[in-house]
Each structure stands twice: as C-alpha cells, then as structure tokens.
Design an enzyme around this catalytic site. Structure first.
Site, PDB file in Angstrom:
ATOM      1  N   ARG A   1       0.829  -1.211   0.000  1.00 33.53           N
ATOM      2  CA  ARG A   1       0.000   0.000   0.000  1.00 33.53           C
ATOM      3  C   ARG A   1       0.865   1.263   0.000  1.00 33.53           C
ATOM      4  O   ARG A   1       0.458   2.294  -0.548  1.00 33.53           O
ATOM      5  CB  ARG A   1      -0.986  -0.001   1.174  1.00 33.53           C
ATOM      6  CG  ARG A   1      -2.034   1.095   1.087  1.00 33.53           C
ATOM      7  CD  ARG A   1      -3.174   0.904   2.079  1.00 33.53           C
ATOM      8  NE  ARG A   1      -4.244   0.047   1.588  1.00 33.53           N
ATOM      9  CZ  ARG A   1      -5.305   0.487   0.899  1.00 33.53           C
ATOM     10  NH1 ARG A   1      -5.452   1.767   0.621  1.00 33.53           N
ATOM     11  NH2 ARG A   1      -6.224  -0.357   0.491  1.00 33.53           N
TER      12      ARG A   1
ATOM     13  N   GLU B   1      -9.634   6.017   7.045  1.00 34.67           N
ATOM     14  CA  GLU B   1      -8.202   6.289   6.965  1.00 34.67           C
ATOM     15  C   GLU B   1      -7.817   7.579   6.238  1.00 34.67           C
ATOM     16  O   GLU B   1      -6.873   8.259   6.653  1.00 34.67           O
ATOM     17  CB  GLU B   1      -7.501   5.114   6.259  1.00 34.67           C
ATOM     18  CG  GLU B   1      -7.508   3.824   7.051  1.00 34.67           C
ATOM     19  CD  GLU B   1      -7.184   2.625   6.176  1.00 34.67           C
ATOM     20  OE1 GLU B   1      -8.022   2.277   5.315  1.00 34.67           O
ATOM     21  OE2 GLU B   1      -6.099   2.054   6.333  1.00 34.67           O
TER      22      GLU B   1
END
Lengths: 478, 770
Positions: B320, B719
């Site tokens: 990620r 997030e």
C-alpha cells in the site's frame, strides 16, 4: 479501636475499614470493590485521564471540586472528602447536562476516554471556571483522546448546561475527623496526621517511612514498579501545611500546597510562573501534586526547582521540632540523593519575588507543549542596572543529574554589559557547566544547544517584545 | 416502540445522527471487556516478556513463578495443544518464544493467578538467562545485512530511469519517516470462558473476530466451530487490534482450556506498548525528473521499512505504500522499489492508512523539494501534476476515472485564501528572524478496497421480529468509528422504520462467519451493503407474499407500508407475514465487484474507487528551540454522499489530529539494546486538546458522490483524513526553508520534533550561507 476512612460518595457517607490495603488505588476500589466500572484505566500513571474522578474538599466555607486521577490516588486519601464518579452524574435516559452536551456535540467516538472527559468538564463547571476555548484546553490537557481530535469535546464544554447541585459543605463538615488516620494492613501502616507537629513526630519515629504528598510520583512506585510500601505518612491532611503565606517580598509555600492552589500566588510572583504551571502536568496532576513534592523527590527533571532557584528560593526542612533553611540549590546533592536526613521532611519553600527591572524568564522545552516532561527547563534571573549585569541566577533542569545552577554562565555575565556579546560569552560557558545526557526526550547535543538558545532568547526578549511561538496566531492578511 | 402507525418516520440516511453508544459512553454504562462482571473463579493472566531483543534462551526456570502465591498455572510452549503460532498467514509469529527471542518484549510464558497483582508479581520471578545474538534494530541495518521478510518488490510504469535522465531538471533526496504507536485508550484485553467439551467463548477487543477464532482453534488444536469470538466494542483500534489482539486472546483461551476456569488478560500500558506492533517506520530515497514548469517526467522511489521480527501484515502494508507513492499525481513514468526488512524489534502492523501515509510522504516531500528547486509555489507544482490534469494512469495500471482532486484543491485554495496568505507569510518571514511561518496545501487520494482481493467480502444477519423490532448483526466491529450507527441507518432506511427499531448487537463469529477484519476503511462499504442485501431478501419475500395476498407489491414509506391503497404499520405488516409463514430473517452477503490485482506484476485494479481530500496548514516555528505550533488548518474532504455527516466529520478531524501527532510530537525511541524507551504516555506524546489548532475549519465536499454504486453512494472515511496532516509536515518544511530564503531544501525528517526542526534550521542556515 482505629477509626475507618470516611468519605462521601454521591453525597452519602461511605466507610472503608481501617485495615484496607493502604495503597489500594481509588481506581481499583471503584472498579473491583464498588463495581463502578465507568472509570477506566488507560495508563495507571496519571498521564491519560481515563480514570478522572472528582474530589470535593472543604476549603473554608466552600467546597473545592478537583478533577484527579483515580489510578494513582490511594484510597486513604479519600478520608474527609467527597468522591464523584461518572456514575454520580446521570444514566442513559437521565443524563447530566455535561453528559448531554457530550452526546449532542458528538464528543465520544470509542467512548473509553469519555467518562474521564465528562468528569473533567464536571469539575470545571462545579468550580465555575470560564468556558473560553483556552480555559477548556487547559482544563482538559490531562485527558487524552485518540479518536475525536478534541473539537467536539471543546464544543461540549462551551455548550454544557447546568442543573442544580446539592450543597455538600455541611455533609463534608460532618465527616471531618478530629484526629489523624491510622491504617494497619498486614504489618504495613499508613498515617495521615492533621498537623505538621504530628507529622514531624511520626516521621521522627519512622525515619524509613515514605512521605506522601499528592502521590503523583509515589503512586507510580506502586502501579508501575509494583513496590510494596511498608510505612506511608501522608501530609495531605496537615492543615498548617496547606498555606501560601505572603511574607512581603516573598511567598512561603507549605508542603501540602498543591500546584493548583499555588498557581495564582506564583503567577503573582511573576507571570512566567503562571505559564510554567499552566503547562506542568495536566490539571489532574496539578490538583494533587505539590510544589514541595516536586522539590523533595529530587528529580533532575522537575520543573519547579530551576524556576524557584532562579528566584533565590530557600527550602525549610524540619525534623521533630527543629528547622533549618538552606538555599534550594543546595538541597540537591547528586542523582537520587538530597540533603534530607532520615526523619526530616520538606516543610516549605520560600520564594522571593523577582525585583522589578530584573530580567526574569522561565522556559520549558518539551516535545508537546502541554502535560509533558521537560527536556530542558530554564529559570533565569538577571539583574541589570545601567546596562550592566549586577548578578545572575541561572538554573537548569534536564541538563544534569540534579537541578543545577549554571555557575560559569552566571560568572560570565556578572559585572559585564548586558549585550549580545556578553550573552554569547556566557552561553559559551554553558559547556563547562553541563554535560547533559541523551535520552528519549532529547539528545545531549540538542539539550546543550537549546540551553544556549534559551539564554539567548531571554536576552532577545529583554531587548524587545519578541513573539513566542505558543502565542502565535494565524498570519494576518488581506 | 416499533409501531410507527401514527408518526411519520424521519429520514435517517445522510443525516447527522449521533453515535448509537454515546449516551452509554458518557454515563460509563458502555461495557468494555474489563467492565463485564467477572465470572466466579476468574483467573487473571500476565505474560512474561523477553528482556533481550535477540538472544538464545539458555535457561528458563519458572519454578519460582509456579510457587508464587495465588498462581494456578503457568503457560509455556509445551502447553500449546495445537500450533505455537498466532501469525495471520506466514507461520512466523509464536504465541510464546521457544529457544530464541526475537524482540525485547516478546512473550515467553504466561502466568494464571487468582488476582491480577499476584499474576504480575509472579511473572517477575522467572529466572531467565540469555546468550545474546547479533542485533539488527533498524531498517538501515537490516537492509545492509540483507535481512528481509520477503523479496523486495518493484512496481514499474514506463521507463522512469530514461525519463528522468532526459528531463530538464532532476531532484532527489532522502527522508526518514517515523513509526507510530496506536495508543488506543483501551489496552489489549480478552476474556475466555470455557463451555462444554471443547467449546470456548472469547470476548476480545479485536478488529478481526474471525481471524481470532481461526487462530485460537489452531493454537488449541480444535475445530473453528468450537470457538466463538465476540466483540461489542473496542476502546479504539486504529489497526492495532487487527492482528495484535490475537496473542492475548490466545493466552486467555489456552489458560481457560488448561484450567477449565474463566481467564482474563489485560495488558498494562507499558507491556502493551512494548509487546505490540506499531506503524512501520520508513527510509525513503526519491528522485524526480521534471520539466521547467514543474511537470513530472518520471519518478523513482526506494522504500525500506522496518517490519520487525515477523511478517504480520507487512506484505500488504508495504504494497500500500507503493500504491500511494503517486498520491494524487500522474507520475508519467515510475519505478517504485520496496524493501521489507526483518529486524529484532516488535512486529510492525496495521495502522490507519496501512502504509499509504508513508508512501504519500515520499511524493509530497519530493514535490516540495521540486518546487523549491524550480522557485515555484509548491501548490502550483502540485496542481500541474494532478490526475485529471496531467494523466490518468497509476503506476499499477489502474485508470483514475473520477479525478475530482483538482476541483477540491482549487475550492480549498480559494476558500482559505491560500494565495493571499502565501504573500502574507512571505512578508511576515521577511520581517522576523526568530519566529518563522510556513504554509502548505496538500491533497489526498486514497485507494479503497483491501488490495488482497478476496478480503473484500462481508456478511450480515438481519432478523425482523413480529413486534416490528429488528435485530441487526454484521461482521464489522465497532471501535468508535460509528460503523454500527451507519449500518443501522441503512437498515432503518430499507424498511422505513425509526432508527430506534433497529437493535445493534455485538459482533460474533457464530452469527456471521468468515468475515474480514474491520480495516482498510471498508467497514461501512462492505457491511452496509451486506446488511442491505439481507434487508432486500426479506423485503423480496414480503413483496411476494403481499403480491399473492393483496395483489400489490408493498412500498415501505415513511408513513408505513403501503399495499395498494392500504397503509399498514410496519409491525402490523410483518406480523401478518409471519402468520402467513414468511421467513423474516436473512443472511446478507456482499463482495466488491470489478477489482482484481496480480501481485507478481503489481498490475491491476486493486481499488474499487478513490477517496479524496485536501488540507491547508499554517505553522509557526521558533528557530532557536525548534518549538512549533499549528496556527490554522482548513480541510475540504470527499466522503461521497455522506451516510452520516456527524460521524464523518468526527473521522476527518480525529484522523487529521492523529496524523498530525504522527508527524510532530509522537516519537518512538528504541535504545541500542532494542528497548523501547517511549513506552507510556509519560514519554510518548500524542496530541492533547491544546495541540488542536485554534483556527480549524473542516468541510465535507459538497460535490461528493461516489461514481461507483457503493452503499448509497458514500465513500469510505476511516483512513484518508489521517494523510491530510501531511500538510502540517510540508508547512513545517516550508517554515524551515524560509530560514535560508528557500534556497536550501530542509533535511527535515518525521516526526518533526523541536530537536529535528532545530537541526534542520541550522543545516539550512549553513547550506544557504554557502
């Protein structure tokens, strides 16, 4: 027959037997003995505020409401006081206005820190404290929230309504004990005398005893180091140690005076003290911890010693009926060692008011502004007459194994013109005064450089009104 | 209460409704695991932790521990009836270290005693002798030694080396980005109660009940079906309870199995911080090639992260980071290399953003440096390179289809007077030596979906009772983010009943099986859709019945259930259906469509969509001490069509402040022996109320609407806002650069503590003077 501990819980008298574990924390008393699980443990060291409860204490005619950390408060310290927990306020369907404001303004997310915030706000309201943003931030600096970013909680603090609260002054008066408290638990003892004379006698007879003031340090010996304290002598109930006296040109702060109760007097001594105390610990710590405890424990990173040393403070030590005074800086002998004989205790500190015209500065450097331990703390007092330094008292915390004066730096200033050149020579001398350590708060190199720069900054500020970063607001434009 | 025959039901979708637990949060009535009344015979556990970071255990004598007062059992590897492994997949994470310890704080054994103080006192009595082994504590050291958790990965778009070589300007640099402790206020805790035979019921504060169940069964050597894991709520998670909660639940389970008594473990804060993983710290090398106008020709990034002693989730976390090295910018050509180093430190783990923040830090730092080198405003360089402006192909081959970020950034820049303030900051800095100001406006584009494709599935269980009340259960967990209220809104809306009719219940593996972690911001997307599916199934059965019985399909309206010309209350209607033997219970399911990813080539469409946002931060620094303050923040964030603006605003503000802490005051310090020196809030400093900027303006972007058919066109919000705080770091960098007249790029690493800022100031002064 030993008398029990008596306190008020939700206004009702409660008793704890005189043989309880004297270092049982109020948090564990609540959670495991009284099944009041609204009060949470987040850190067990008084740094997160999840365990915040409110103590009501008689202060003359009125009741003083204090937010405190239950995790490092020993149960015998409840004696003669009123305890409020989140359960005291309201329940779902019948919430207290403080709780309702937190609901209405979305002040909770995970909810774990929430009871602590509710109790801090409740104490703030009961004290009638102002609800501007800065006052609320100061009141809540000892409560950590990891979810909200604080905005909704501050908004709740501004919006919270009121409800009539019963006056407990009379009920508190009724449980004020005539005599001190003695707890005996499997050979371990806890004493809470009512006067300095009694305290002195008990300590003389028990020279190995642990002296307990606010417990914001001693509490951690129990919760973090699992230490078993055999004999504890609490000075919290010695009425004659709770005074801040104006001696005319100086103040005398008794051993039981909490930071919060000395705040105004110290701020009057010099505004720099006000700002230091605003940032020292959270309010829960300032509501329990004492000025003298911060000195007595000899920590190299306590914030009061450097500031007080700069004023020329003296320390009053007492053993039995005998007292002696010494310059505060002389109390600190070496790391972990102080000039305090067995059976002796710190009875008071006397701080002179910095004379008008002196350059007086206190600076506290830490990773976080609020509720953080200093990497470096400066107390500086420089007399300047006719552009020339008459004398300088400069002390640092965090730079040595004890709070310490910067003798070489002071010498480099004395008698010289108060100019940039002199200050440069003086800060160069700091390397001879200190060989700081590297630890988790800062490196040795940063400490030394920052120490130099704090003296430079004090000079700059004495020349013109240099802005401070903490006071900075968003840039003006347009 | 569920009978809404009279009153009109208020709309609940897209409404700013408070957290369902709020009244119980504020009154202390919300039960966390340690608040559950303790069952009789409860044992309290304390783990014995390694005192060395890497060593052979030459002696482990637990006789004094066993003999200590109140001790009932001592758990060791020999007691593990199944496998001594609690790893999510790699098989490298023992419940108890055996023979060799791999980090300071690794559990060696666990004491079960009658009280918690007795368990803690006993645990300290272990006689352990070690023979030290060589230490690799940092990513840098591990990289040099070739110590990795998996082979290094490379993501390629075009020929970045050639593009950079041919570019008129190249800029390069190095950046260190520190880790972060989750500091959930509720520490790790679990309670296990043995049932009949092999049955075990475990309450645990976890984001991943299913994985906990599976690993407990593996450790115990029993069937998954014997273990039920339940979580009502967590006192914060942030990724720290995705895998890191399992170890403690496994100890409680093992103790309960061994002793046939209930067993609870609750970590002391210091043990929690020493023994559980954190956000990965990163070493980053970057190089950009640009044209004279600041348009990118190509970019290269080399990441090295400290994974700790085991893999945990580090594969996906570092992936990620690579996925977000572009942030919102068309890199044109890219080479992104990622080294995942194995070190003798605690195994780093998921933390809000999951590697994405570190990836974004790389490109944002690089663009700040490029702007300085070209003498341009960083905002102009950013705007010139946005997806939708400069291209639409990501380094992993996904096309950015909804590049709304330019619109958001320009709206924010206009709304917060960025240009005028830039001028004012410059003027102010010209007049002031001691304090300096900085300003930065940075974007966030965050990919939404688990990049491990199969995880993008969810289940829900909905029962409609004959009084019209509804029992809602789904596989997601509540950690404060407001997932339960959002899903309840979806269900209430589906049946057009009041929110109060929907009963939110705890997450349990025996109600909804085989779920994914509540992570990757996916909670509402996945569970909202699964719950809606369950509702639609029930509604379809009701429709069939109504059609057969009344000759009309029912309409669920705010005024009740309309069937032809008739209106029934919901209660009346479902009761009729029950009497007609219609099933009023359904298990819903959802899987995210259209996503795929080939990890061998790092190409595909890993993300269903992107969430966007932008923030403008203004700071002041003291150039003598490095002290710093955030003086103003403006945020404009895209949550699609918000399911609940109150909840979403809370996520945006909380995420921002958490990110600000990561990049400023929160510093993890390990000493040379591998001991974490910042292991409690006394030494590890998360933001307080005082750190919240006095001027803080947050808005949800009014243009937000998910192009994809997500749950009611909303977007994930958990997030992405954390990364808005990169604007603070850029603003601090800008303030430091002003010391040298923006001639030298500051070597400022994160977190930007006073010490690092002062060092960067001195360095800039020196270089600008040269």
């Amino acid at each position: 027959m030993a008398r029990p501990i008596r306190f008020l819980l939700d206004g009702e008298v409660r008793e704890l037997a005189a043989d309880i574990d004297p270092t049982l924390t109020v948090l564990n008393l609540l959670r495991y003995h009284l099944r009041r699980t609204g009060t949470k443990e987040g850190c067990a060291e008084g740094d997160c505020g999840a365990c915040t409860v409110v103590l009501g204490e008689l202060a003359g005619e009125r009741v003083r409401f204090r937010a405190v950390n239950a995790c490092i408060l020993f149960a015998p310290m409840l004696d003669g006081r009123a305890l409020y927990t989140v359960e005291s306020l309201g329940r779902e369907g019948a919430l207290h206005p403080v709780q309702q404001a937190m609901v209405d303004l979305h002040g909770s997310q995970c909810g774990f820190c929430t009871p602590g915030f509710v109790m801090s706000l409740y104490a703030h309201q009961r004290e009638g404290a102002p609800t501007d943003a800065q006052s609320l931030k100061d009141a809540l600096a000892g409560n950590l929230c990891r979810c909200t970013g604080y905005g909704p909680i501050l908004a709740a603090g501004q919006a919270m309504g009121r409800t009539p609260e019963p006056d407990i002054a009379e009920a508190l008066g009724a449980i004020q004990p005539a005599e001190g408290l003695v707890i005996q638990h499997r050979g371990r003892r806890f004493f809470a005398p009512r006067s300095a004379a009694e305290l002195a006698a008990i300590l003389e007879a028990n020279p190995d005893a642990t002296v307990l003031a606010g417990g914001t340090d001693v509490g951690l010996w129990v919760t973090k180091q699992q230490r078993v304290l055999e004999t504890v002598v609490s000075l919290n109930d010695c009425a004659d140690l709770k005074a801040v006296e104006d001696l005319g040109g100086a103040i005398r702060i008794g051993a039981a005076v909490r930071y919060a109760d000395a705040h105004a007097a110290l701020a009057a001594l010099h505004p720099e003290f006000g700002e230091l105390l605003r940032r020292l610990g959270g309010l829960q710590v300032r509501n329990l911890g004492t000025i003298c405890g911060n000195i007595a424990n000899g920590s190299p990173i306590g914030d009061m010693p450097p500031a007080l040393i700069a004023t020329g403070a003296t320390l009053v030590l007492r053993k039995g009926g005998a007292r002696r005074e010494l310059p505060l800086e002389a109390y600190f002998l070496a790391y972990g060692r102080q000039d305090r004989a067995p059976g002796e205790f710190v009875e008071a500190v006397i701080a002179p008011k910095p004379a008008a015209g002196r350059v007086f500065r206190i600076a506290k450097l830490s990773k976080r502004f609020d509720q953080d331990i200093s990497a470096v703390c400066l107390g500086l007092s420089v007399g300047v007459e006719g552009g020339r330094v008459t004398d300088a008292r400069i002390a640092f915390g965090g730079m040595a194994a004890t709070p310490k004066r910067a003798a070489a730096c002071e010498a480099a200033l004395a008698g010289r013109p108060w100019t940039r050149e002199t200050v440069e020579a003086a800060v160069a001398a700091l390397a001879g005064d200190f060989a700081p350590i590297t630890d988790m708060r800062a490196s040795a190199a940063y400490r030394l450089e920052a120490a130099r720069n704090l003296v430079r900054r004090a000079f700059l500020e004495s020349q013109d009104a240099a802005p401070r970063v903490l006071d900075a607001e968003a840039v003006a434009y347009g | 209460m569920a009978d809404s025959g009279a009153a009109r039901v208020l709309p609940v979708l897209h409404a700013p409704i408070g957290h369902d637990s709020a009244p119980r949060h504020v009154s202390g009535e919300a039960l966390y695991i340690d608040d559950i009344p303790e069952p009789p015979g409860l044992l309290h556990l304390c783990a014995g932790l390694s005192e060395r970071a890497h060593a052979r255990v030459t002696r482990l004598d637990l006789s004094a521990v066993r003999a200590a007062p109140g001790v009932v059992a001592v758990l060791t590897p020999a007691d593990v009836s199944g496998r001594n492994d609690i790893s999510p997949f790699a098989g490298d994470d023992p419940l108890f270290a055996e023979g060799e310890v791999m980090f300071l704080g690794q559990p060696l054994f666990c004491v079960a005693a009658e009280t918690l103080p007795k368990a803690r006192a006993a645990a300290a009595l272990a006689a352990v002798e070690y023979e030290d082994l060589p230490l690799l504590l940092t990513a840098e050291a591990a990289l040099a030694a070739g110590s990795f958790i998996e082979p290094s990965q490379t993501m390629i778009l075009g020929d970045a080396r050639a593009a950079i070589a041919a570019a008129p300007h190249t800029v390069s640099g190095h950046l260190q980005v520190g880790g972060q402790e989750h500091f959930y206020l509720e520490g790790q805790v679990a309670l296990a109660i043995p049932g009949e035979g092999a049955d075990l019921h475990v309450w645990t504060s976890t984001q991943h009940p299913t994985e906990t169940q599976h690993i407990l069964a593996r450790v115990l050597g029993c069937a998954d079906a014997a273990v039920t894991v339940e979580v009502r709520r967590m006192g914060g998670g942030f990724g720290g309870k995705e895998t890191q909660s399992v170890q403690w639940a496994a100890m409680a389970a093992l103790a309960a199995r061994m002793t046939r008594r209930p067993a609870k473990i609750r970590l002391d804060r210091d043990d929690d911080m020493a023994a559980t993983g954190k956000r990965h710290d990163f070493e980053i090398n970057w190089t950009l090639g640009l044209d004279a106008d600041g348009r990118l020709r190509g970019a290269r990034f080399e990441f090295a992260s400290r994974c700790g002693f085991s893999a945990d989730l580090s594969h996906a976390i570092n992936d990620r980071a690579m996925f977000h090295a572009d942030n919102a910018y068309a890199l044109q050509a890219a080479e992104i290399v990622s080294h995942r180093t194995r070190t003798h430190t605690v195994s780093n783990t998921a933390f809000r953003g999951f590697g994405g923040p570190q990836g974004m830090m790389a490109i944002e730092r690089a663009l700040d440096a490029a702007a300085l080198a070209l003498g341009r405003d960083p905002l102009d360089v950013r705007l010139a390179n946005l997806y939708g402006v400069a291209g639409d192909t990501t380094p992993y081959g996904q096309t950015v289809e909804d590049a709304v970020i330019r619109e958001i950034m320009e709206a924010l820049a206009a709304g917060c007077d960025y240009r005028a303030r830039r001028t004012a900051v410059q003027a102010w800095n010209a007049d002031n030596d001691h304090l300096k100001r900085g300003l930065a406006l940075t974007p966030v584009k965050f990919g939404i979906s688990f990049t491990t494709t199969y995880l993008n599935q969810a289940g829900a269980l909905v029962h409609v009772y004959t009084d019209g009340s509804i029992h809602l259960n789904h596989g997601g967990t509540e950690m404060g983010q407001g997932l339960n209220i959002k899903v309840a809104q979806v269900v209430a809306d589906a049946f057009q009943v009041p929110l109060a009719a929907v009963r939110i219940t705890s997450t349990r593996t025996d109600k909804v099986p085989n779920t994914s972690a509540t992570a990757a911001s996916s909670g509402s997307d996945l569970n909202g859709m699964a719950a809606l599916d369950a509702c639609e199934q029930i509604k379809a059965r009701l429709a069939d019945w109504a059609q057969a019985n009344y000759g009309h399909a029912p309409r669920f309206t705010a005024d009740g259930v309309q069937v032809g010309a008739e209106f029934f209350s919901f209660r009346d209607f479902v009761n009729q259906a029950y009497l007609a033997r219609v099933s009023l219970s359904a298990a819903g399911f959802y899987k995210t469509p259209d996503i795929h990813y080939d990890r061998t080539t790092h190409k595909g469409r890993p993300f269903y969509y992107f969430a966007y946002g932008a923030a403008c931060s203004e700071v002041a620094i003291d150039t003598l001490t490095g002290e710093n303050k955030v003086t103003r923040v403006d945020i404009l964030h895209d949550v699609g069509r918000s399911l609940n603006p109150a909840i979403d605003l809370g996520q945006i503000e909380g995420g921002f402040i958490q990110g600000m802490g990561w990049l400023t005051t929160e510093e993890l310090v390990f000493d040379a022996t591998g001991r974490l020196r910042t292991h409690a809030p006394s030494t590890y400093k998360i933001p307080t109320a005082g750190d919240r900027p006095d001027a803080f303006n947050i808005a949800i972007w009014s243009g937000g609407e998910n192009r994809e058919p997500t749950i009611h066109r909303s977007k994930a919000v958990g997030e992405p806002p954390l990364m808005l705080a990169i604007s603070v770091f850029s603003a601090l960098t800008d303030a430091v650069a002003s010391v040298g007249g923006h001639k030298a790029m500051p070597n400022l690493d994160a977190p930007a503590t006073p010490e690092r800022i002062l060092a960067a100031v001195n360095d800039v002064r020196r270089r600008a003077g040269e």
